[in-house]
Design an enzyme around this catalytic site. Structure first.
Site, PDB file in Angstrom:
ATOM      1  N   GLY A  29      -3.009 -11.541  -0.588  1.00 53.59           N
ATOM      2  CA  GLY A  29      -1.600 -11.177  -0.798  1.00 53.59           C
ATOM      3  C   GLY A  29      -0.769 -11.506   0.442  1.00 53.59           C
ATOM      4  O   GLY A  29       0.341 -12.035   0.337  1.00 53.59           O
ATOM      5  N   ASP A  30      -1.317 -11.208   1.611  1.00 51.69           N
ATOM      6  CA  ASP A  30      -0.590 -11.493   2.855  1.00 51.69           C
ATOM      7  C   ASP A  30      -0.454 -12.998   3.074  1.00 51.69           C
ATOM      8  O   ASP A  30       0.586 -13.484   3.535  1.00 51.69           O
ATOM      9  CB  ASP A  30      -1.320 -10.857   4.050  1.00 51.69           C
ATOM     10  N   GLN A  43       0.811  -1.239   0.000  1.00 48.34           N
ATOM     11  CA  GLN A  43       0.000   0.000   0.000  1.00 48.34           C
ATOM     12  C   GLN A  43       0.831   1.270   0.000  1.00 48.34           C
ATOM     13  O   GLN A  43       0.394   2.283  -0.545  1.00 48.34           O
ATOM     14  CB  GLN A  43      -0.940   0.071   1.219  1.00 48.34           C
ATOM     15  N   GLY A  90      -2.902 -12.173  -9.018  1.00 43.99           N
ATOM     16  CA  GLY A  90      -4.252 -12.625  -8.697  1.00 43.99           C
ATOM     17  C   GLY A  90      -4.507 -14.045  -9.188  1.00 43.99           C
ATOM     18  O   GLY A  90      -3.688 -14.942  -8.962  1.00 43.99           O
TER      19      GLY A  90
HETATM   20  N1  LIG Z   1      -9.022 -15.510  -7.744  1.00 43.06           N
HETATM   21  C1  LIG Z   1      -7.975 -16.203  -7.293  1.00 43.06           C
HETATM   22  N2  LIG Z   1      -7.936 -17.542  -7.422  1.00 43.06           N
HETATM   23  C2  LIG Z   1      -6.896 -18.241  -6.956  1.00 43.06           C
HETATM   24  N3  LIG Z   1      -5.822 -17.704  -6.343  1.00 43.06           N
HETATM   25  C3  LIG Z   1      -5.804 -16.385  -6.190  1.00 43.06           C
HETATM   26  C4  LIG Z   1      -6.869 -15.549  -6.650  1.00 43.06           C
HETATM   27  N4  LIG Z   1      -6.560 -14.271  -6.327  1.00 43.06           N
HETATM   28  C5  LIG Z   1      -5.359 -14.317  -5.727  1.00 43.06           C
HETATM   29  N5  LIG Z   1      -4.889 -15.579  -5.634  1.00 43.06           N
HETATM   30  C6  LIG Z   1      -3.597 -16.035  -5.063  1.00 43.06           C
HETATM   31  O1  LIG Z   1      -3.076 -15.049  -4.208  1.00 43.06           O
HETATM   32  C7  LIG Z   1      -1.842 -14.518  -4.716  1.00 43.06           C
HETATM   33  C8  LIG Z   1      -1.794 -13.047  -4.438  1.00 43.06           C
HETATM   34  O2  LIG Z   1      -2.891 -12.427  -5.089  1.00 43.06           O
HETATM   35  P1  LIG Z   1      -2.853 -10.924  -5.642  1.00 43.06           P
HETATM   36  O3  LIG Z   1      -1.843 -10.818  -6.746  1.00 43.06           O
HETATM   37  O4  LIG Z   1      -4.254 -10.556  -5.940  1.00 43.06           O
HETATM   38  O5  LIG Z   1      -2.296 -10.154  -4.371  1.00 43.06           O
HETATM   39  P2  LIG Z   1      -2.652  -8.696  -3.830  1.00 43.06           P
HETATM   40  O6  LIG Z   1      -3.161  -7.850  -4.945  1.00 43.06           O
HETATM   41  O7  LIG Z   1      -1.442  -8.223  -3.111  1.00 43.06           O
HETATM   42  O8  LIG Z   1      -3.809  -9.003  -2.817  1.00 43.06           O
HETATM   43  P3  LIG Z   1      -4.339  -8.110  -1.613  1.00 43.06           P
HETATM   44  O9  LIG Z   1      -5.659  -7.614  -2.071  1.00 43.06           O
HETATM   45  O10 LIG Z   1      -4.438  -9.069  -0.475  1.00 43.06           O
HETATM   46  O11 LIG Z   1      -3.328  -7.027  -1.389  1.00 43.06           O
HETATM   47  C9  LIG Z   1      -1.824 -14.894  -6.187  1.00 43.06           C
HETATM   48  O12 LIG Z   1      -0.498 -15.020  -6.662  1.00 43.06           O
HETATM   49  C10 LIG Z   1      -2.584 -16.224  -6.171  1.00 43.06           C
HETATM   50  O13 LIG Z   1      -1.731 -17.285  -5.803  1.00 43.06           O
HETATM   51 MG   LIG Z   2      -1.329  -6.785  -1.587  1.00 38.85          MG
END
Ligand SMILES: Nc1ncnc2c1ncn2[C@@H]1O[C@H](COP(=O)(O)OP(=O)(O)OP(=O)(O)O)[C@@H](O)[C@H]1O
Ligand SMILES: [Mg+2]
Length: 340
Positions: free
Chosen positions: A257-258, A173, A226
């Protein structure tokens, strides 16, 4: 056991729902004297903050992460929750006068949101020094520096560089708020840089560094995408793609993400390679996605290994199995965690 410090925020989320539309109570001509109140239907209080979330995830996977962050006098319940899940909270600084950081958000029927974030005790994280933490636990093998008060992040990063602590830069963030100078100061000297895809572009845009510049600075860069999984860039090697894990019933994406980070770092700490560590992270993220909240998943060893096997194959499950410490079994019984 490897000693990992998680230096990142502690907060609680107070989430309310309002059955109605905020827009119906707002009068455009009267916005300069606004005074509105909404009768909320539901209130959910959730433990959060990226530091709390990552530490909880690692603790759920049998690690004893050391949480380095600042909270208020109201931290007692949250502390005992984390300690029950294996987190070392001895280095959490408790403020004399401020409350734990709090996110208060009301959502209406249009999914419009009115939210306030109170940083409170979080600001005192900049008073924490890592060296006494390292001395208390007998050395730090790895430090994650995640979103927190910017001055705290800057100080922890500088201290890692000075004292030679290996560290992971995970500014998440704060990339949206920080300028190029701050971001550069958080990335330089890191062994790992973790971001999602959007944040990876933000990092390049704000620092003015190209992907090649970042590769020259940081040996390992992990970008999560994601549902499209994650990519691991190790300097001088071909990028490795790790697909997202199978998800049965997605319920709430907050905290994925965490959870990914918690699994990834647990993998590193137990000696798995980057690809297996990212698979462990992806499976933990899938369980997080299937629960509502960021620390509400309950792991079952059998189900966890099964998810690894169906997504990444039996070889992956067999390789991760000996590294996986989940104290809960199918019958719901919980074995006492074995000491560090
Ligand atoms: N829709 C989904 N289906 C399956 N796995 C997912 C999905 N969304 C996220 N993940 C898993 O979680 C990991 C991290 O997701 P993402 O890249 O969305 O992180 P982020 O944007 O940092 O999330 P956050 O909103 O918690 O900050 C991805 O690499 C994947 O392994
Ligand atoms: Mg994140």
């Amino acid at each position: 056991m490897q000693k990992t410090a998680i230096a990142a925020s502690i907060a609680t989320d107070h989430l309310m729902t309002f059955r109605g539309r905020f827009a119906d109570s707002l009068i455009a001509e009267q916005l300069d004297r606004i005074s509105v109140s909404f009768l909320a239907e539901e209130l959910h209080i959730r433990r959060g903050g990226v530091g709390g979330n990552i530490a909880f995830g690692m603790g759920s996977l049998g690690q004893h992460p050391i949480l380095v962050a600042a909270a208020g006098q109201d931290f007692a319940d949250y502390r005992s929750w984390l300690e029950r899940h294996g987190v070392d909270c001895e280095s959490v600084r408790i403020s004399d006068s401020l409350h734990t950081a709090r996110f208060v958000c009301t959502t209406d029927d249009d999914l419009a949101q009115m939210a306030t974030f109170y940083a409170g005790a979080m600001a005192e994280a900049r008073e924490i020094e890592l060296q006494p933490v390292a001395e208390r636990v007998g050395g730090l093998d790895l430090v994650l520096i995640g979103a927190d008060a910017p001055e705290a992040m800057r100080r922890h990063t500088a201290e890692c560089r000075e004292r030679g602590f290996r560290f992971i830069a995970d500014p998440s963030q704060q990339l949206a708020y920080g300028d190029g100078e701050l971001i550069r100061s958080l990335v330089e000297g890191a062994e790992y840089l973790l971001t999602n895809e959007y944040e990876s572009h933000l990092t390049e845009q704000k620092t003015g560094w190209s992907a090649a510049d970042i590769a020259a600075l940081v040996p390992v860069r992990v970008i999560t995408r994601g549902k499209d999984g994650a990519t691991i860039h190790v300097r001088g090697e071909e990028p490795v793609q790790v697909s997202a894990a199978l998800v049965e019933n997605p319920a709430d994406p907050t905290g994925v993400g965490d959870a990914f980070r918690a699994g990834f770092i647990t993998g590193l700490a137990t000696g798995l390679n980057h690809e297996r560590s990212a698979q462990l992270g992806s499976v933990l993220a899938a369980f997080c996605l299937e629960s509502v909240g960021t620390q509400e998943y309950r792991l079952d060893r059998g189900a966890f290994l099964q998810r690894i096997a169906v997504t990444y194959g039996d070889d992956a499950a067999a390789e991760i199995d000996p590294h996986l410490v989940i104290h809960r079994s199918h019958d719901g019984s919980t074995a006492l965690p074995v000491g560090p």
